[in-house]
Write a protein that holds these residues in place. Structure first.
Motif, PDB file in Angstrom:
ATOM      1  N   VAL A  36      22.496   6.519 -12.405  1.00  0.00           N
ATOM      2  CA  VAL A  36      21.365   5.856 -11.774  1.00  0.00           C
ATOM      3  C   VAL A  36      20.043   6.515 -12.174  1.00  0.00           C
ATOM      4  CG1 VAL A  36      20.311   5.294  -9.550  1.00  0.00           C
ATOM      5  CG2 VAL A  36      22.769   5.027  -9.871  1.00  0.00           C
ATOM      6  N   THR A 122      19.202  -4.715  -3.858  1.00  0.00           N
ATOM      7  CA  THR A 122      19.678  -3.498  -4.530  1.00  0.00           C
ATOM      8  C   THR A 122      20.854  -3.816  -5.426  1.00  0.00           C
ATOM      9  OG1 THR A 122      19.010  -2.299  -2.552  1.00  0.00           O
ATOM     10  CG2 THR A 122      20.330  -1.102  -4.166  1.00  0.00           C
ATOM     11  N   MET A 123      21.777  -4.662  -4.935  1.00  0.00           N
ATOM     12  CA  MET A 123      22.925  -5.044  -5.756  1.00  0.00           C
ATOM     13  C   MET A 123      22.485  -5.847  -6.983  1.00  0.00           C
ATOM     14  SD  MET A 123      25.510  -5.986  -2.612  1.00  0.00           S
ATOM     15  CE  MET A 123      26.843  -6.627  -3.616  1.00  0.00           C
ATOM     16  N   ALA A 126      21.317  -3.448  -9.551  1.00  0.00           N
ATOM     17  CA  ALA A 126      22.472  -2.850 -10.228  1.00  0.00           C
ATOM     18  C   ALA A 126      23.018  -3.798 -11.285  1.00  0.00           C
ATOM     19  CB  ALA A 126      23.542  -2.498  -9.202  1.00  0.00           C
ATOM     20  N   LYS A 127      23.145  -5.081 -10.917  1.00  0.00           N
ATOM     21  CA  LYS A 127      23.688  -6.054 -11.869  1.00  0.00           C
ATOM     22  C   LYS A 127      22.733  -6.279 -13.048  1.00  0.00           C
ATOM     23  CE  LYS A 127      23.299 -10.443 -11.141  1.00  0.00           C
ATOM     24  NZ  LYS A 127      23.405 -11.820 -10.592  1.00  0.00           N
ATOM     25  N   GLU A 143      29.259  -3.329  -8.744  1.00  0.00           N
ATOM     26  CA  GLU A 143      27.915  -3.626  -8.242  1.00  0.00           C
ATOM     27  C   GLU A 143      27.679  -2.935  -6.907  1.00  0.00           C
ATOM     28  OE1 GLU A 143      26.038  -7.678  -6.561  1.00  0.00           O
ATOM     29  OE2 GLU A 143      26.713  -7.829  -8.648  1.00  0.00           O
ATOM     30  N   LEU A 146      27.384   0.901  -7.428  1.00  0.00           N
ATOM     31  CA  LEU A 146      26.083   1.244  -8.016  1.00  0.00           C
ATOM     32  C   LEU A 146      24.957   1.072  -7.006  1.00  0.00           C
ATOM     33  CD1 LEU A 146      26.405  -0.328 -11.582  1.00  0.00           C
ATOM     34  CD2 LEU A 146      25.940   2.070 -11.069  1.00  0.00           C
ATOM     35  N   ALA A 147      25.041   0.017  -6.175  1.00  0.00           N
ATOM     36  CA  ALA A 147      24.002  -0.208  -5.177  1.00  0.00           C
ATOM     37  C   ALA A 147      23.935   0.956  -4.200  1.00  0.00           C
ATOM     38  CB  ALA A 147      24.274  -1.518  -4.439  1.00  0.00           C
ATOM     39  N   GLN A 149      24.766   4.046  -4.812  1.00  0.00           N
ATOM     40  CA  GLN A 149      24.151   5.181  -5.517  1.00  0.00           C
ATOM     41  C   GLN A 149      22.637   4.998  -5.651  1.00  0.00           C
ATOM     42  OE1 GLN A 149      25.863   6.741  -9.124  1.00  0.00           O
ATOM     43  NE2 GLN A 149      27.875   5.885  -8.653  1.00  0.00           N
ATOM     44  N   ILE A 150      22.220   3.764  -5.970  1.00  0.00           N
ATOM     45  CA  ILE A 150      20.780   3.502  -6.137  1.00  0.00           C
ATOM     46  C   ILE A 150      20.039   3.782  -4.844  1.00  0.00           C
ATOM     47  CG2 ILE A 150      19.104   1.638  -6.487  1.00  0.00           C
ATOM     48  CD1 ILE A 150      21.093   0.431  -8.515  1.00  0.00           C
TER      49      ILE A 150
END
Length: 813
Positions: A36, A122-123, A126-127, A143, A146-147, A149-150
């Motif tokens: 990230v 946020t998702m 990520a995408k 997704e 990652l969201a 983590q973001i």
């Protein structure tokens, strides 16, 4: 109790199963997830933008239209509209909204297929940045991970900034700022509440809710978002009702150039691709050229008007096509297929009257064209012949003719046609080679072939100054007498003898070099070249930056049979305008990164004491991957090396004498029309090739060197009475008259080592007192002619012909 226990353990089992499944998925997928941290240094694709010297947009190159915007610059109303439409719980969740996911899961169970993804903003970040658009459970889990983590590593503001700058919003617009420019021609900060809601509705389905394609559906989406904003308390009822009543006023706005310089833009694009490869289109480079907008506009007007004037002298070639007996609707469809060429608009004649004609324009309006603007349209028969003068509009056009008109300053239309001939103009700063304006043809839309840099044509007599300069440095003077008499060359292998002649087929006998130049005497140029030697002359001329392979190794060189571009001619001539220095034309003044940091600043070789301010320079970055280049150069300013001094290639005295002789071309020679400019600091030379296939004029003062060429792409005669002074010179005058307006005269300073002596016009020697018609002439101190009394019979006259090398046998008669 047994039932309650069963339900309890069932829930525990399901929860543990889900926990184990999620943990297993995380352990399996986590090692392959991208970092990230890279989001902090991500570089979005930004197009290449080319600007004039005074910061006006010339062109934009790149597949994606994007103008990144900082979070602080995003209007709060837009943020509220976007969150109301896409993720109203954005401020409170941690990257994943369980209620949205459950809603998406329920839809899957009911329909058996994926309908919505339940994604948060946020998702979607990520995408958009890390994943594909594939619809699968594995991608959805990636997704979600990652969201999460973001959300741990970035703030909400940072996440929103990434989102609004990445999303695709239709019509090649990526990001909200680009979308605002494309749909409304304004910054996102200048949009109304209704317009912001319209753009906020695009991320869900840019094609379905596109206001240009589906205005009704886009209005429904806009109104729904406004309703959400009202229900969520983001706007009050008054603003809500006002926004609902806003019309759907979106229209397509392309980034319109602020100045028309398409040939300049293409040159800059090609140079940037040569420097950076395909990254030139995506790294957001900001290119500043050397071209001031007002000079470029003057060049555009001069070339287009000059070609139209020449074209109309040679008559009307008829309509582009005839479409009689059709409806207005059919005509409108046909006009929609046409494009404007050099400001000449396509129209179709709808009525022919005594006072003029009515034409249908591409906008669907009917407008009048006065008969006065049509009187020039005598039928074209051939280059040298015209038909009878028209007596009425019906002698020129018929109903259904597709013709061209141009809009005049008062808004009226004038009858015209697209010129068949072409032209090129290039203007340089002789002190450092900066390209100040460049036009490569009548219209880039008609042809993107750049005749200023690509068309190698014979320069004719505009090449003679190079020969004369070589002679001055070989011992000749402006007062040297050379015989303007017939000459015949016999060479082995030639079927016929070569008998060169002057353009008017007359001979003046012994004539001073100064007079021979301003009268453009071909035979004098040939005798000069023969006397000083071809090899010496070729070596001499290549010092001006001309390619030796383009210069013929025979005496026809004296008549300008070399193949050169207008840019090469202007560059070579610069040595006469700057006191004898070689310059290298350049176009790109500065390259800045997307962050505004300088990556390159030009440091051209510059004539000493001729404006070091133009040479604030930085070394070009070394050839390395552009991403590394940006990282390296963004953090440090480029160093500023010492200005580079231009190479001296010509004796300053030779340059000064040549300028004096070329001034006489305008004062009393083939360039006399330029006297109409009322300036005393102009020097130049016409050029016309055999059968008038090429027409040239090159001229200068100490600030500008400008070359104009006119001809056909497939060489043919411009006409029996068309010369450099009638076709190219008027274009040059129009341009130079504009750029020099209200500027004081400026010629190169007189160098040391020159003498001004009275000369006998019959002998070219120093005149004793009382010599009739004696005149003053400039000489280098070592080449000044002695008085007649000091000459012994048969002695060598300073400035007289020197032994020739490699010359053909000649016969004089």
């Amino acid at each position: 109790m047994r039932l309650l226990k069963f339900v309890w353990w069932f829930c525990v089992t399901v929860f543990c199963g889900l926990l184990l499944s999620f943990s297993g998925a995380y352990l399996y997928l986590a090692p392959n997830l991208p970092s990230v941290d890279s989001l902090r240094s991500i570089q979005l694709q930004i197009p290449l933008r080319v600007y004039s010297n005074d910061a006006k947009l010339i062109a934009e190159f790149g597949e994606m239209r994007r103008s990144p915007i900082r979070f602080a610059d995003i209007p709060p109303d837009f943020i509220n509209a976007l969150l109301s439409a896409e993720d109203d719980n954005f401020a409170h969740h941690y990257g994943v909204d369980l209620s949205s996911l459950m809603r998406a899961a329920t839809q899957i169970l009911k329909s058996g297929q994926i309908q919505t993804g339940g994604s948060t903003i946020t998702m979607q970040v990520a995408k958009n940045y890390f994943l594909t658009s594939e619809r699968s459970f594995s991608r959805k889990i990636n997704e979600i991970l990652l969201a999460l983590q973001i959300e741990r590593e970035l703030s909400k503001d940072e996440i929103l900034e990434l989102y609004v700058n990445k999303i695709y919003l239709g019509n090649r617009a990526y990001g909200i700022e680009a979308a605002a420019q494309v749909y409304y021609g304004k910054s996102i900060r200048d949009l109304s509440l209704g317009q912001m809601a319209m753009i906020a509705g695009l991320p869900k389905a840019p094609s379905r809710f596109n206001p240009l394609v589906n205005p009704e559906r886009s209005k429904e989406r806009r109104d729904w978002i406004l309703g959400r904003m009202y229900r969520l308390g983001k706007i009050d009822e008054a603003r809500y009702q006002a926004a609902l009543n806003e019309p759907i006023d979106a229209s397509y706005h392309v980034p319109s150039p602020e100045i028309s310089a398409p040939y300049v833009a293409e040159m800059a694009r090609a140079e940037m691709v040569g420097r950076y490869g395909s990254d030139a289109y995506t790294e957001g480079f900001h290119v500043t050229t050397t071209v001031p907008s007002q000079l470029q506009e003057a060049a555009n007007r001069s070339v287009q008007q000059g070609l139209i004037n020449y074209d109309q002298r040679h008559g009307y070639r008829g309509p582009e096509t005839r479409l009689p007996g059709m409806t207005h609707e059919t005509w409108r469809k046909e006009l929609a297929k046409q494009k404007s060429i050099g400001g000449l608009e396509p129209v179709i004649v709808t009525q022919v009257e005594k006072s003029g004609i009515l034409v249908l324009t591409r906008s669907g309006k009917e407008e009048a064209v006065a008969w006065e603007s049509m009187k020039w349209a005598r039928p074209f028969l051939n280059t040298n012949s015209l038909g009878p003068r028209p007596q009425q509009p019906a002698d020129v056009v018929q109903i259904g003719d597709l013709v061209r008109v141009r809009r005049q300053d008062d808004g009226s239309l004038a009858f015209s046609q697209v010129p068949a001939a072409q032209s090129a103009l290039v203007s340089l700063d002789p002190r450092n080679g900066a390209i100040l304006s460049l036009v490569g043809g009548f219209s880039f839309e008609q042809s993107n072939y750049n005749r200023a840099t690509q068309a190698k044509r014979q320069p004719g007599s505009s090449f003679k100054p190079f020969i004369y300069a070589a002679a001055l440095d070989r011992g000749y003077t402006a007062a040297t007498l050379v015989n303007d008499a017939p000459i015949v060359f016999h060479e082995a292998g030639m079927e016929e003898a070569w008998r060169p002649k002057n353009d008017n087929n007359t001979f003046l006998g012994p004539i001073r070099l100064r007079e021979a130049l301003y009268k453009s005497r071909n035979l004098v140029s040939i005798r000069l070249l023969q006397a000083i030697g071809i090899d010496y002359t070729l070596n001499y001329i290549t010092k001006f930056g001309l390619n030796r392979q383009d210069l013929p190794r025979n005496l026809s060189l004296a008549l300008g049979t070399a193949n050169l571009t207008p840019l090469e001619i202007a560059s070579g001539w610069s040595a006469f305008a700057n006191g004898g220095y070689k310059i290298q034309p350049y176009l790109i003044e500065r390259i800045d990164s997307r962050f505004g940091q300088p990556l390159y600043v030009a440091n051209p070789p510059t004539v000493p004491d001729a404006g070091a301010a133009n040479s604030q320079a930085a070394q070009e970055p070394e050839s390395e991957p552009v991403a590394e280049t940006l990282k390296t150069l963004v953090s440090t300013n480029p160093e500023q090396p010492q200005p580079v001094e231009a190479e001296r290639i010509l004796d300053a005295r030779t340059s000064y004498i040549m300028t004096s002789m070329l001034q006489d071309v305008i004062k009393r020679g083939t360039g006399r029309r330029a006297l109409a400019l009322g300036r005393s600091d102009l020097a130049g030379k016409t050029g016309t090739t055999n059968e008038s296939k090429d027409s040239w004029f090159t001229g200068y003062n100490a600030d500008y060197i400008t070359t104009v060429w006119v001809g056909f792409d497939q060489p043919e005669s411009l006409g029996r009475h068309e010369f450099g002074g009638t076709v190219a010179l008027p274009i040059w005058m129009e341009y130079m008259g504009t750029v020099l307006k209200d500027k004081p005269p400026h010629l190169p300073a007189e160098p040391e080592g020159l003498l001004t002596l009275r000369v006998d016009p019959l002998s070219g020697r120093a005149a004793p007192p009382g010599t009739p018609n004696a005149y003053f002439e400039l000489f280098k101190s070592e080449d000044s002619p002695p008085p007649m009394s000091e000459l012994d019979p048969g002695s060598h006259i300073p400035g007289g012909p020197l032994p020739a090398d490699d010359v053909a046998p000649i016969d004089l008669f």
